[in-house]
Every structure is written in structure tokens, then in C-alpha cells.
Design an enzyme around this catalytic site. Structure first.
Site, PDB file in Angstrom:
ATOM      1  N   SER A 128       0.814  -1.212   0.000  1.00  0.00           N
ATOM      2  CA  SER A 128       0.000   0.000   0.000  1.00  0.00           C
ATOM      3  C   SER A 128       0.853   1.270   0.000  1.00  0.00           C
ATOM      4  O   SER A 128       1.707   1.472  -0.869  1.00  0.00           O
ATOM      5  CB  SER A 128      -0.960  -0.053   1.187  1.00  0.00           C
ATOM      6  N   ASP A 138      -8.869  -2.711  -5.991  1.00  0.00           N
ATOM      7  CA  ASP A 138      -8.764  -3.784  -4.993  1.00  0.00           C
ATOM      8  C   ASP A 138      -9.626  -3.507  -3.758  1.00  0.00           C
ATOM      9  O   ASP A 138      -9.430  -4.102  -2.712  1.00  0.00           O
ATOM     10  CB  ASP A 138      -7.304  -4.010  -4.589  1.00  0.00           C
ATOM     11  N   HIS A 194      -7.503  -5.496  -0.833  1.00  0.00           N
ATOM     12  CA  HIS A 194      -6.284  -4.745  -0.547  1.00  0.00           C
ATOM     13  C   HIS A 194      -5.545  -5.246   0.692  1.00  0.00           C
ATOM     14  O   HIS A 194      -4.316  -5.406   0.669  1.00  0.00           O
ATOM     15  CB  HIS A 194      -6.650  -3.271  -0.368  1.00  0.00           C
TER      16      HIS A 194
END
Length: 427
Positions: free
Chosen positions: A210, A375, A407
Site C-alpha cells: 500500500s 482492490d 487490498h
């Protein structure tokens, strides 16, 4: 002369003994070397937004609620601490977590009287589970999303890796962006070099997630190619938010309740909007067109070309100053990093794409969320930035997308963990 002959003989003896140990460690009396160490790339894990534990110590001039502590004798767990995220007490947490922006220095500082630290740099324990209390059993911790890198670490341990030896953690204050992370980057470079030396000079693999991916890419773009060639095997990027996300814009405008149903999004907004990392993650102007809607009302469109108007209209002009501060760093983070890349991301999940404010009095706290591909958190065009590095750097770039892999849950995907396990032992 005799001294020189003796030294020459000693050197030759040591070389022969070293060769015997490497080839037949069990056959040399007194020596036991695990030959598998010579085939494993040591791993450094870089977490994303909310992926590092934070501890705090208080000596505040005032408090925002009767329930709040004004002073503490020791550091206490601030993130993740489920006991602090309940109504009433939540306002204490928000005031302790928020940052204060200085328009002159262009830097942020903690809330007055709050000292926040990131524990465990170099270790993995603080990024495996985000709630360190052990108050709840693991299955409950997973329900409250306390698990983070634990499944990847366990997968590497199954290969014979050892925590804090050849699996290292590089947590950071995720509220901040690379423009305020100079000290962190200095420590990260030392961690790479130390880990390399402690593991028989095997090149290091980075695994990022991320926000941690553009944070890592920026770091690589600041290092010489000679340094990267010596120390880095590659970068495994998991759901990298290289081009930002519309969800960051939504969080700044209206808050995000972190999936806690009893918490109003707006209750967390003060803390979230003060984070320069969210300004760093605003949708990139290289990926979204100047006329492409990100948010809109009945009479006005907001795009990457008029962020200044958006922040003025939501009553937070400081956000635009943060955006200007972080913009050069975000653009550098989108450049090819000059190391081999494994680009992994999820697709096919509803992901916030536009903020619809056409309903009266909905700006800024009550947008209708229009969704597109991604995602579940990061938009597809942002996730694909790392795959687009192919052909733009000498080093290889490999891409793999996983339909319907979310995610955060991707960190527990067996398929993805197997890819990581294969990469770190393949030369």
C-alpha cells in the site's frame, strides 16, 4: 622472510578450511553452518497506512474530554488499541493522534504535549500484529483487522527464516509522507546494509504494501545504482498505491470509520485530514485527466487540476498546502526504482472512484460513493503503475493481478505468499 612465509601459509590454511566448511559443514569438527543461509535473500518488510504500531506518552496542557488522560508516566499503546476506539474515549484518541501543520516550516508536529514513537524498528513483531496487548485471541484479532504481516512472516519462517535476523521490519510513522521522513530513510539505508552483512552478504528483498510501496520507491530513487546493485535483490510490491487513490480524497473530506460500525466517520476526520500521508496519496495528475471528475456537486466539478478549490470548499485549505509539499515526492515515487520488481495487486472489486455531492448539504461529510475497478481501496490505474515500469528500466519487471483479492486480505493469500517464498530463494 619466515614471517611472510608463515602468514602466507596461514592465509592458505584459512581459505582451505573455509572451503571445506562451505562444502561439507557437517564433516569439519566443531563447525556447524546452516548452508541454507547462503541461498536465502534476507527480507525487509515495509508496511502501509496504519501498518505500524504507535506508542505515546502524554504531558498535555489540557484535555478534550473528561474521560481523557492529561498526563501519563510511561508510553502506552496508541495504535492499534481497540479499547481507545469506542465512543467517548475516541475523542481522546483523535486528539492524541492528530498532527499540527506549520505553514512557515512546512512541517507537522504532534498534538501539544503528545510524544509519539514508532517501536521496534528492525523487528517484525510490531508489524505482524497491530494490537500488541495480547488481550484478545488471534481469531478475534483477525476480526478487528489486527493481523498484518504475520502470515507472510510465518510463511518465511516455514522456509527456515528467522525473525529479526533475515526477516526485518521497517515500520514508520504512517501519518507522515516522505517529505518528513529523512531520519527514517537514513535508518532504512543502515538497516539494509546491516542486514546484508549479517546474512553473508546476500542481497536484500523488499516487500512493501500500500502506502509503503511509494515510500519504498522514493527511497530507491534516492540511492545510487551502484548501491542498489550491491545490496538489493528486488522489490515485491503488494497493492502499491503509487498513483494515489480517490479514497484518500474521500477520507480527507468526510473521514473513514475503519470499519467500526459504532464510530461515525466524521469523528475520525480531524485526525485523518491532518496526516500528510493522505495528501501524498491524492490521485495523481499523471493518471487522472485535468477534466476527469473526482468529486462533483450540482454546479461544480473537482479534478486534479483544481485541488485548491476542493480544499477551500470543504473548509480545509491547509490540505492544499500539504498537497503542494508532498507533490514532488509523490512524483519521484512513481519513477522506476532501478531494482527488479514483482508487481502484485488485486482487481475486480468495487473501489471508490468519484464523490457525488449533488445532494443538498452533503459537502463535505456525506458523499455518495461511485465505484470502479480496483482492490477495494486503491484504484486500478494506481495499482498498475509498477507494472508500467516494464521497459522503462534495465531491471526486470514482472506483474501478476489476482481477481477479487482485497487490498488488506492479500497479505494472507496463500498464492501470494507462495510467490514471495519462491522469489526469495531463487537466484
Amino acid at each position: 622472510m619466515l614471517k611472510n612465509l608463515f602468514l602466507s601459509a596461514l592465509v592458505i590454511s584459512v581459505q582451505i578450511l573455509t572451503l571445506l566448511v562451505l562444502l561439507h559443514p557437517s564433516g569439519v569438527a566443531g563447525f556447524r553452518i546452516d548452508r541454507s543461509y547462503f541461498t536465502k535473500s534476507p527480507v525487509i518488510l515495509v508496511p502501509g497506512d496504519g501498518g505500524s504500531q504507535l506508542v505515546a506518552k502524554l504531558n498535555k496542557p489540557s484535555k478534550v474530554h473528561i474521560f481523557c488522560d492529561k498526563k501519563t508516566n510511561d508510553y502506552f499503546n496508541l495504535w492499534l488499541n481497540p479499547q481507545l476506539l469506542i465512543p467517548g474515549v475516541l475523542h481522546c484518541w483523535v486528539d492524541n493522534m492528530r498532527l499540527v501543520y506549520n505553514n512557515v516550516t512546512r512541517r507537522t508536529s504532534n498534538s501539544p504535549g503528545v510524544d509519539i514513537r514508532v517501536p521496534g524498528f528492525g523487528n517484525t513483531s510490531n508489524i505482524e500484529w497491530l494490537d500488541p496487548s495480547g488481550f484478545m485471541p488471534p481469531f478475534i484479532q483477525r476480526m478487528i483487522l489486527s493481523n498484518y504481516y504475520v502470515d507472510i512472516v510465518n510463511g518465511l519462517v516455514d522456509l527456515g527464516y528467522q525473525r529479526d535476523l533475515n526477516i526485518r521490519g521497517a515500520p514508520y510513522d504512517y501519518r507522515k509522507a516522505p517529505n518528513e521522513m529523512g531520519e527514517y530513510y537514513g535508518a532504512l539505508k543502515k538497516l539494509v546494509e546491516e542486514t546484508y552483512e549479517r546474512n553473508y552478504q546476500k542481497r536484500v528483498t523488499f516487500v512493501c504494501h500500500s502506502l509503503g510501496c511509494p515510500v519504498t520507491s522514493y527511497f530507491f530513487n534516492q540511492q545510487s545504482q551502484l548501491w542498489k546493485k550491491k545490496y538489493i535483490k528486488g522489490l515485491i510490491s503488494l497493492g502499491g498505491a503509487y498513483g494515489g487513490a480517490v479514497k484518500a480524497m474521500k477520507t480527507i473530506a468526510s473521514g473513514e470509520n475503519l470499519g467500526i460500525l459504532i464510530v461515525k466517520q466524521s469523528d475520525l476526520k480531524i485526525e485523518q485530514m491532518s496526516s500528510t500521508s493522505l495528501a501524498f496519496l491524492l490521485p495523481a495528475r499523471q493518471l487522472w485527466g485535468p477534466n476527469e471528475q473526482l468529486a462533483f456537486t450540482k454546479t461544480k466539478n473537482y479534478t486534479v487540476a483544481n485541488y485548491d478549490e476542493f480544499f477551500t470548499d470543504i473548509g480545509y485549505p491547509t490540505g492544499y498546502e500539504m498537497y503542494k509539499d508532498t507533490l514532488p515526492f509523490a512524483e519521484i515515487s512513481r519513477k522506476p526504482p532501478g531494482v527488479e520488481v514483482i508487481c502484485i495487486y488485486g482487481t475486480g472489486l468495487d473501489t471508490t472512484e468519484k464523490l457525488d455531492y449533488r445532494k443538498d448539504k452533503s459537502l463535505p461529510n456525506s458523499p455518495k460513493l461511485l465505484t470502479g475497478n480496483g482492490d477495494g481501496t486503491v484504484n486500478i490505474r494506481s495499482l498498475q503503475v509498477c507494472s508500467n515500469w516494464e521497459g522503462k528500466q534495465e531491471q526486470n519487471v514482472y506483474s501478476k493481478h489476482f481477481p477479487k483479492v482485497e487490498h488488506l486480505s492479500m497479505l494472507s493469500s496463500k498464492l501470494i505468499i507462495d510467490i514471495i517464498k519462491h522469489y526469495v530463494v531463487t537466484w
